[in-house]
Design an enzyme around this catalytic site. Sequence first.
Site, PDB file in Angstrom:
ATOM      1  N   THR A 221       0.834  -1.196   0.000  1.00  0.00           N
ATOM      2  CA  THR A 221       0.000   0.000   0.000  1.00  0.00           C
ATOM      3  C   THR A 221       0.869   1.245   0.000  1.00  0.00           C
ATOM      4  O   THR A 221       1.775   1.386   0.825  1.00  0.00           O
ATOM      5  CB  THR A 221      -0.910   0.010   1.240  1.00  0.00           C
ATOM      6  OG1 THR A 221      -1.733  -1.155   1.231  1.00  0.00           O
ATOM      7  CG2 THR A 221      -1.790   1.259   1.262  1.00  0.00           C
ATOM      8  N   CYS A 303      26.226   5.374   5.874  1.00  0.00           N
ATOM      9  CA  CYS A 303      25.763   3.992   5.959  1.00  0.00           C
ATOM     10  C   CYS A 303      26.788   3.094   6.635  1.00  0.00           C
ATOM     11  O   CYS A 303      26.459   2.023   7.121  1.00  0.00           O
ATOM     12  CB  CYS A 303      25.452   3.457   4.559  1.00  0.00           C
ATOM     13  SG  CYS A 303      24.240   4.446   3.688  1.00  0.00           S
TER      14      CYS A 303
END
Length: 359
Positions: A221, A303
């Site tokens: 969704t 990261c």
Amino acid sequence: MTYLDYQATTPLAPEALDAMLPWLRDQHANPHSPHRAGRAAKAAVEVARAQVAALMPPGGRVVFTSGATEALNWAIKGGTGAIVTQATEHAAVLDTVAASGRASVVVPVDRDGRVDPSIVAAAVRESDARLVAVMLVNNEIGTIQPIAEIAAAVRPSGALLLCDAVQGYGRVAIPEGCDMVAISAHKIHGPKGIGALWIREGVAPAPLLHGGDQEGGRSGTLSPALCAGFGAAARLAATRMAQDATHVAHLFAAARARLAGWTVNGAEDRRWPGNLSVRRDGLDVARLMSDVRDVAFSAGSACASGSGRTSHVLRAIGLSDVEARTTIRIGVGRYTTQTELLVALDRLVAAVDAQKVAA
């Protein structure tokens, strides 16, 4: 706090926030529902999709994802055959290639961090690769790769070209010749938690996620608020691209002048000037971060922060572990002023000079 870490993430544009607020506050319908409220949400998603696609080459479609990491995983894991990539790719590419279990070739880069298209093409021929993955702008050193030349070099082989354009989208034009392009909203002053994979017509990576196929190959969704924020950020980037580029070029020049005696990592010219990766002999980066806590900058890729390892990007361009550990990354962008940048750099330089005196 002076924010100088635009490669890690960018401040949310006020225009993006304004586009998101109605969908967060008043309108909660599922954009995949058939009723009127759902259709209104779906319309907002499609407006955003068109805004994001406006910065892409023609002849493809934008599929929303949870971020660029998902987009890259989908593009890589959704194919078959050997893969060719290059040594300074983001971990989202290198680790995914390794996890795919497919044969792979990682080609080297030069001292500037650029890969030779002829070497990529030769690796594709020798390995019979079906996918080539090369990023547009490097997140650690700012080097711009010759994507159009790579596309032309590998096209005769029939291999697909995947481009991680996270650091380039909205800042430089996306070159022709790519078959898939991964992008992220929060690197262009949009919200975190949403990205996209642009897929050329006729290309169909196998689904990574299953359970609804809401996006035609991608299940899940969608958030109208995140999509609207992404779309507004993309629309703003399209109108400000030249202005933003000029602004960061001025900031880069000012920073280079203020950091006389520091060494730039990567290309001096063929780079995104909003990224300044520099090193100085004897620098204790951890101490510098502690001494200047109200300036947000990076010791390398966000990261990999805290991993204890030196950057694979800096090693790939030939830096020793000692040189890599004396590197900092300054990232500037649309909302950085020259005054705040120079004041922050003066504080960093003074703190580094104090280190040398103490030593």
